[in-house]
Design an enzyme around this catalytic site. Structure first.
Site, PDB file in Angstrom:
ATOM      1  N   ASP A   1      -4.057  -4.001   6.700  1.00  0.00           N
ATOM      2  CA  ASP A   1      -4.147  -2.537   6.669  1.00  0.00           C
ATOM      3  C   ASP A   1      -5.275  -2.127   5.734  1.00  0.00           C
ATOM      4  OD1 ASP A   1      -3.814   0.187   6.415  1.00  0.00           O
ATOM      5  OD2 ASP A   1      -1.675   0.108   5.964  1.00  0.00           O
ATOM      6  N   SER A  27       3.000   5.375   6.223  1.00  0.00           N
ATOM      7  CA  SER A  27       1.799   6.205   6.257  1.00  0.00           C
ATOM      8  C   SER A  27       2.098   7.577   5.638  1.00  0.00           C
ATOM      9  CB  SER A  27       1.323   6.316   7.705  1.00  0.00           C
ATOM     10  OG  SER A  27      -0.007   6.721   7.765  1.00  0.00           O
ATOM     11  N   HIS A  73      -2.974  -1.078  10.102  1.00  0.00           N
ATOM     12  CA  HIS A  73      -2.077  -0.049   9.590  1.00  0.00           C
ATOM     13  C   HIS A  73      -0.896   0.189  10.532  1.00  0.00           C
ATOM     14  CE1 HIS A  73      -0.757   3.454   7.448  1.00  0.00           C
ATOM     15  NE2 HIS A  73      -0.988   4.262   8.460  1.00  0.00           N
TER      16      HIS A  73
END
Lengths: 184, 377
Positions: B314, B148, B347
């Protein structure tokens, strides 16, 4: 190791830059990495096979050869290998063009539909041939565009593709596999 | 006892010029290390944390007494094996676990910064962490890794310091924050700023805390870290400790209760202003723009071996955005591997027990480590 892997590996110059398209579980790449050149990477569509390549410590990109070759610049590899998957593509002609754009040379292998066993199978049994290299039935085969060694040679001639080293002693009638080095 | 007594900190003596034009100097960076630096000093891995992470990637976080945020991946015998590697993780600039951030004292007026803290960027974050490496006397890292926002830092780090790491593993990230992601971050920020206790960012000096706003921001963000399928399978329409609907706005559904809980525990460990600053840094991240629209140029000078990982479910940092990084590297003929891991966990997959992901990281690191003395990487 498959016998053609040895033949393919021996066609590659030491320390050259190589891309193996449809590299499977990385067996061929592994052999080339350890014996011919460290500068090799693969593209593979199956997640399971990608994991196996990573386990072997090989550089692999998960992707689809029909779509993902376009990200490589022209002539970015000395050799691009396509081992026995040409006939499974939706658009093999496009793949061949991409191989020849991305690689200075392409090594292509095909299961030979002109092999005598294949011919006899169709002649006498009247059903779609099943051999070591063509193990599936017509209804579940991934092979969409079968061709013979002669077909492939004719195609290359028609498109002005140079066959650098064809077939390596194999013949249309007597070999179940065709191996070609081609270039533009 | 102040919570910060439990964290390792160094003061960066140098002046760091920030992207916003301001400069900071003599500022603290909080960090933690796991494992041991070997004699050759070739086994160091710098882990970058995501938006709400901190330097405590593994073990028990001494401030929150909870498991480190990446305990599935980092630890003895884990994918990032602390028996083998020396793992470093620093709290980002703007964070709230001991690194220089909006809760610190403004040297100009001796008051808490609040929103007078300069706006920081991903670039500022990695430049600050680079200074930490000098302090730890690490010439070259074996790897930089992060998911991320941590992945964004990996990309920026290699771009800024092309020779500083043998390998790089950006996970579930992007080279350019999308409109959708900016929108979602803005939702979180507006939620904080709509809380009257936010006090234009000067809540600490007034002994207030915009806990409600921060909690809603977390709830909204948390949804984006999961997948629809994952949510449906885990919660469905299950009711929370009741047999029937109550015809009220109480948390009837388990998913409501879950989100409320996530929001409430978050405010105990995270600072609202830090949330504003860090989400802003993510929104400003556009590595492609830094190189005039050509992402490849960011990596031109680097021979770092890349391994990029995305997850099927995701939707926040989808595979297509991760692939753009792969394409940029391939267009230069760089050494880059890529895998999309199948997972329903959205995610958040990179933080969770996803064996295919953890195995891929482990195998990549271990096989690459064996090769760092070969000339290729």
């Amino acid at each position: 190791m498959k016998k053609e892997f040895n033949i393919i590996a021996n066609l590659i110059e030491t320390n050259s830059k190589v891309l193996d398209v449809g590299c499977g579980d990385g067996e061929l790449m592994d052999y080339i990495y350890n014996n011919i050149t460290k500068d090799i990477r693969g593209i593979e569509i199956s997640k399971k096979n990608v994991q196996k390549c990573i386990e072997r410590g090989l550089t692999v990109i998960e992707g689809d050869a029909e779509k993902d070759l376009k990200q490589f610049p022209d002539s970015s590899f000395e050799y691009v290998i396509l081992s026995q998957t040409l006939q499974a593509f939706l658009d093999p002609e496009n793949v061949i063009n991409e191989l020849l754009r991305v690689g200075k040379k392409a090594i292509v292998t095909i299961p030979n539909f002109g092999f005598w066993k294949v011919r006899l199978h169709l002649l006498f049994k009247g059903t779609m041939p099943i051999t070591k290299n063509l193990p599936n039935e017509w209804y579940n085969t991934p092979n969409l565009h079968m061709c013979s060694i002669k077909d492939f040679e004719n195609y290359c001639n028609k498109r002005n593709i140079k066959i650098n080293s064809s077939n390596l002693g194999y013949k249309n009638l007597f070999s179940d596999l065709g191996i070609f080095i081609i270039e533009k | 006892m102040n919570k910060l007594d439990k964290v390792k900190r160094i003061v960066i003596q140098k002046t760091l010029k920030l992207d916003c034009g301001k400069s900071i100097s003599n500022f603290p960076i909080a960090y933690e290390t796991y494992g041991r630096l070997n004699e050759n000093k070739d086994n160091a891995i710098l882990v970058f944390h995501a938006l709400t992470g901190d330097q405590f990637a593994s073990g028990v976080n001494p401030v929150t007494n909870k498991e480190g945020w990446w305990s599935y991946a980092v630890g003895s015998g884990k994918a990032i094996d602390t028996n083998k590697y020396f793992v470093i993780c620093a709290n980002v600039l703007g964070g709230c676990m001991g690194s220089y951030g909006p809760s610190d004292i403004n040297p100009e007026n001796k008051k808490i910064f609040g929103t007078d803290f300069p706006v920081i960027t991903i670039n500022d974050m990695v430049n600050a962490q680079y200074e930490l490496l000098a302090h730890l006397k690490i010439e070259k890292l074996f790897s930089v890794i992060g998911g991320s926002m941590g992945g964004m830092q990996v990309l920026q780090f290699i771009s800024n310091f092309p020779d500083k790491s043998h390998t790089a593993i950006p996970i579930a990230c992007t080279a350019s924050h999308s409109a959708q992601n900016i929108a979602l971050n803005e939702l979180g920020r507006q939620s904080i700023m709509a809380d009257s206790d936010w006090q234009n960012g000067f809540y600490e000096e007034k002994n207030k805390s915009p806990a409600k706003g921060l909690s809603v921001a977390r709830m909204a963000a948390h949804i984006t870290y999961l997948s629809k399928k994952g949510l449906q399978e885990k919660f469905g329409r299950k009711l929370q400790e009741r047999d029937d609907l109550k015809f009220s706005f109480d948390a009837d559904f388990q998913i409501e209760s879950y989100l409320r809980y996530q929001g409430s525990v978050f405010v105990d460990r995270f600072d609202a202003n830090s949330y504003l600053y860090i989400t802003r840094a993510m929104d400003y991240f556009d590595l492609t723009k830094q190189f005039n629209g050509n992402l490849s140029k960011a990596f031109q000078k680097s021979n770092t071996k890349f391994f990029i990982i995305s997850f099927t479910s995701d939707w926040l940092y989808p595979t297509a955005e991760n692939r753009e990084i792969v394409i940029a590297l391939n267009s230069l003929g760089k050494d880059v591997g890529f895998v999309e891991i199948k997972s329903d966990k959205g995610h958040d997959s990179f933080l969770l027990d996803v064996p295919d992901f953890l195995n891929a990281v482990k195998n990549f690191l271990n096989t690459s480590y064996g090769k760092i003395n070969e000339k290729r990487i």
